[in-house]
Design an enzyme around this catalytic site. Structure first.
Site, PDB file in Angstrom:
ATOM      1  N   ARG A  18     -15.372 -29.790  17.888  1.00 21.90           N
ATOM      2  CA  ARG A  18     -15.743 -30.174  16.247  1.00 21.90           C
ATOM      3  C   ARG A  18     -16.623 -29.420  15.782  1.00 21.90           C
ATOM      4  NH1 ARG A  18     -15.210 -35.489  18.664  1.00 21.90           N
ATOM      5  NH2 ARG A  18     -13.234 -36.540  17.956  1.00 21.90           N
ATOM      6  N   LYS A  44     -12.133 -18.156   5.764  1.00 25.29           N
ATOM      7  CA  LYS A  44     -10.680 -18.868   6.074  1.00 25.29           C
ATOM      8  C   LYS A  44     -10.236 -18.486   7.440  1.00 25.29           C
ATOM      9  CE  LYS A  44      -8.317 -18.442   1.466  1.00 25.29           C
ATOM     10  NZ  LYS A  44      -7.153 -18.025   0.635  1.00 25.29           N
ATOM     11  N   GLU A  51      -5.653  -4.234   0.571  1.00 23.01           N
ATOM     12  CA  GLU A  51      -6.765  -5.169   0.319  1.00 23.01           C
ATOM     13  C   GLU A  51      -7.950  -4.690  -0.565  1.00 23.01           C
ATOM     14  OE1 GLU A  51      -6.332  -8.302   0.619  1.00 23.01           O
ATOM     15  OE2 GLU A  51      -5.129  -8.757   2.214  1.00 23.01           O
ATOM     16  N   LYS A  85     -15.468 -10.005  -2.804  1.00 22.37           N
ATOM     17  CA  LYS A  85     -15.220 -11.412  -2.473  1.00 22.37           C
ATOM     18  C   LYS A  85     -16.288 -12.178  -2.083  1.00 22.37           C
ATOM     19  CE  LYS A  85     -12.362 -13.260   1.384  1.00 22.37           C
ATOM     20  NZ  LYS A  85     -11.271 -12.940   2.316  1.00 22.37           N
ATOM     21  N   GLU A 104     -11.572 -22.613  -2.323  1.00 16.12           N
ATOM     22  CA  GLU A 104     -10.473 -22.282  -3.019  1.00 16.12           C
ATOM     23  C   GLU A 104      -9.742 -23.383  -3.953  1.00 16.12           C
ATOM     24  OE1 GLU A 104      -6.175 -20.395  -2.090  1.00 16.12           O
ATOM     25  OE2 GLU A 104      -7.671 -19.502  -1.081  1.00 16.12           O
ATOM     26  N   ARG A 126     -10.983 -18.828  -6.485  1.00 17.84           N
ATOM     27  CA  ARG A 126     -10.790 -18.004  -5.268  1.00 17.84           C
ATOM     28  C   ARG A 126      -9.347 -17.805  -4.962  1.00 17.84           C
ATOM     29  NH1 ARG A 126     -13.153 -19.017   0.922  1.00 17.84           N
ATOM     30  NH2 ARG A 126     -12.450 -17.145   1.957  1.00 17.84           N
ATOM     31  N   ASN A 144      -5.504 -13.969  -3.891  1.00 17.72           N
ATOM     32  CA  ASN A 144      -4.129 -14.106  -3.363  1.00 17.72           C
ATOM     33  C   ASN A 144      -3.213 -13.032  -4.119  1.00 17.72           C
ATOM     34  OD1 ASN A 144      -4.302 -15.949  -0.902  1.00 17.72           O
ATOM     35  ND2 ASN A 144      -4.950 -17.248  -2.447  1.00 17.72           N
ATOM     36  N   HIS A 155      -0.055 -11.765  -2.735  1.00 20.50           N
ATOM     37  CA  HIS A 155       0.272 -12.473  -1.167  1.00 20.50           C
ATOM     38  C   HIS A 155       1.563 -13.480  -1.487  1.00 20.50           C
ATOM     39  CE1 HIS A 155      -3.466 -10.858  -0.375  1.00 20.50           C
ATOM     40  NE2 HIS A 155      -3.882 -11.528   0.828  1.00 20.50           N
ATOM     41  N   HIS A 186       3.640 -12.788   1.643  1.00 25.68           N
ATOM     42  CA  HIS A 186       3.840 -13.781   2.619  1.00 25.68           C
ATOM     43  C   HIS A 186       5.379 -14.162   2.741  1.00 25.68           C
ATOM     44  CE1 HIS A 186      -0.479 -15.719   2.426  1.00 25.68           C
ATOM     45  NE2 HIS A 186      -0.535 -14.587   3.182  1.00 25.68           N
ATOM     46  N   HIS A 200       0.475  -7.074   7.709  1.00 34.40           N
ATOM     47  CA  HIS A 200       0.037  -8.164   6.787  1.00 34.40           C
ATOM     48  C   HIS A 200      -0.326  -7.047   5.464  1.00 34.40           C
ATOM     49  CE1 HIS A 200      -1.852 -11.239   4.196  1.00 34.40           C
ATOM     50  NE2 HIS A 200      -2.934 -10.453   4.343  1.00 34.40           N
TER      51      HIS A 200
END
Length: 545
Positions: free
Chosen positions: A301, A323, A365, A407, A417, A421, A425, A428, A432, A445
């Site tokens: 955890r 993330k 990026e 960032k 997000e 935030r 993306n 993206h 994606h 990516h």
């Protein structure tokens, strides 16, 4: 009209400590007559003249949040005053939503017709281009929670102000990288804050990593490409400090960012009896960072972890912000957690061994950060792209530092997000879809994001948010970085199916991060015909080559 601007305006005024003014209410107070009465007795032309006069007076005042009537932008002078004297937020509502909100409102004279839907369609066709012409922010009002919408607006207003402040320092941007050989930034998240150390030779400093490993055991997660280069150099100082080191070497590639690799990490941790004081160390690119972070968030955890990114993409983006996650066959990064590292150590010397294709992927990026949040940085990237491709240390150091600054500032304002935030993306949604559609690993990516940015810019242009020149600038810069600018032909139905599986989507509507203008973001769903036109444009170009 019917977009909820009065409700949102009052809420924003309270949050900003300003006075709320509705121009329609101000006209009624001055004339002693209702808006419908003015329309009926004096006519719309007379009302528009009164409205323009009121806009001129109100925009000269300070400390107010102004809600204008939906037709105020029809007057060119009013449009100019609104754009020049304030920050214009366009609350964009669907026709269905407007009809629902105004169905029983008799104070909207233009909708008192036999077919209000058709009238609305006519009004929006006339006004939409004018709204977008002057809007600094475009906010879709589909979400039911007005508090959430207000928070999103406030965050984007903060981002706009930060961008304006940076642009005011343009004179100092000629060659700022000369002062940036080594740098430590801080991601300010209260008790979860952590440092980002950037510069060459960090891994040669024995204390750089050891100081962030509190327990007696560390587990280094890396891959078959990075391990021969750096694993021993990272493990040796830990062992010299009396730490037990567990080495976990995974296969390299995006196609391995899944359950199998995650279970391999857990297997090694359990087999070596790693406890809650064990620190995980992510040594590699974005895949290793995301896998290790998710393992750290989940094992017992939550155990501490440190990011040591060895690719440009990881150094400028994926290692910062917390993330973590893995891919699913139906969607990228759909399973994961927000979990912050203890530290990020970005040794820019590791980029010397980076293949050219990986370097280009990281530049995607870097370009993204300038395109959405810092127009001056975008200008600098354009002027220095050849130096970046050539891996000049000072240029790379500045690009990494500025990207991390951008960032870190966004993450500080919106860690999980909830609104702002999401602008990170940019590119993206399309990217994606490319990765999932071709199969993870077929494109890197960053390659998919680079192509996705070109598509998002094209969509922004079709919506009238940026001009042809801005669209061409972004496309040319992506190409100069060595990235693809033409999308694969997945078929339009498959494209849309893949984009419908995206974390930004709300209520089944695909949300896109767009440019308005270059250097500033806009979040919106888009008309299907324009989306299809953007998809078709890429496919047609591909066939013509």
């Amino acid at each position: 009209m019917g977009s909820g601007k009065t409700t949102i305006g009052r809420l924003l005024a309270r949050r900003l400590g300003k006075r709320f003014v509705d121009s329609d209410h101000a006209i009624e107070a001055r004339t002693g007559a209702s808006i419908p009465w003015i329309f009926e007795i004096e006519g719309e032309g007379s009302f528009r003249r009164r409205e323009a006069e009121m806009i001129r007076e109100l925009t000269a005042q300070d400390g107010i949040v102004l809600a204008t009537g939906g037709g105020a932008i029809l007057d060119p002078a009013s449009r100019a005053l609104l754009a020049e004297r304030g920050t214009v937020v366009y609350l964009r509502a669907s026709i269905g939503s407007i009809l629902q909100r105004t169905a029983h409102d008799k104070n909207r004279p233009l909708l008192q017709t036999a077919d209000p839907r058709r009238k609305l369609e006519q009004l929006l066709a006339q006004r939409e281009p004018l709204y977008r012409e002057i809007a600094h922010l475009v906010i879709d009002t589909g979400r039911p929670n007005v508090q959430s919408m207000a928070q999103t607006i406030l965050e984007q207003l903060d981002a706009l102000e930060a961008g304006r402040a940076r642009r005011a320092k343009a004179a100092s941007m000629t060659h700022p990288e000369h002062n940036a050989t080594q740098l430590t930034l801080n991601v300010d998240l209260g008790d979860r804050s952590y440092p980002i150390s950037i510069g060459p030779g960090l891994l040669a400093d024995p204390a750089a990593l050891v100081r962030h490993v509190g327990g007696n055991k560390a587990a280094i997660v890396t891959n078959t490409t990075v391990a021969p280069l750096y694993l021993e150099g990272v493990a040796a100082p830990l062992r010299a400090a009396g730490k037990e080191v567990v080495e976990i070497v995974l296969p390299d590639g995006e196609e391995h960012k899944g359950w199998g690799s995650l279970m391999a990490i857990f297997d090694a941790l359990l087999a070596n009896k790693c406890d809650r004081k064990t620190t995980l160390v992510a040594l590699g690119g974005g895949v290793i960072g995301d896998l290790t972070g998710f393992a750290a968030a989940s094992y017992m955890r939550g155990v501490p972890f440190v990011q040591i990114p060895t690719t440009l993409l990881a150094q400028v983006d994926s290692s910062v912000g917390g993330k973590t996650g893995i891919n699913h066959p139906l969607g990228k990064n759909m399973i994961g957690a927000f979990y912050q590292p203890r530290a990020v150590l970005a040794d820019t010397a590791t980029l010397d061994t980076l293949p050219p294709r990986e370097l280009a992927a990281g530049l995607a990026e870097v370009i993204k950060h300038g395109a959405i949040l810092d127009g001056e940085f975008f200008d600098w990237i354009e002027a220095n792209i050849a130096r970046l491709v050539a891996r000049e240390p000072d240029a790379l150091a500045h690009a990494i530092a500025r990207s991390c600054e951008i960032k870190a500032d966004v993450v500080r304002k919106d860690e999980r997000e909830g609104g702002l935030r999401a602008v990170l993306n940019f590119g993206h949604t399309f990217g994606h879809a490319i990765e999932a559609g071709l199969g993870y690993g077929a494109w890197l990516h960053g390659e998919a994001v680079g192509c996705g940015m070109v598509m998002a810019a094209d969509l922004s242009r079709r919506l009238g948010l940026i001009d042809d020149a801005s669209c061409a600038r972004l496309r040319a810069l992506v190409a100069a970085a060595g990235l693809p600018v033409v999308a694969p032909d997945l078929g339009q139905a498959r494209w849309i199916e893949l984009m419908e599986v995206d974390k930004k989507n709300e209520g089944g509507a695909i949300k896109f991060i767009l440019l308005k203008p270059l250097g500033s973001p806009s979040i919106a769903s888009v008309p299907q015909d324009l989306l299809q036109a953007t998809l078709a444009a890429g496919i047609v170009q591909d066939e013509q080559r």
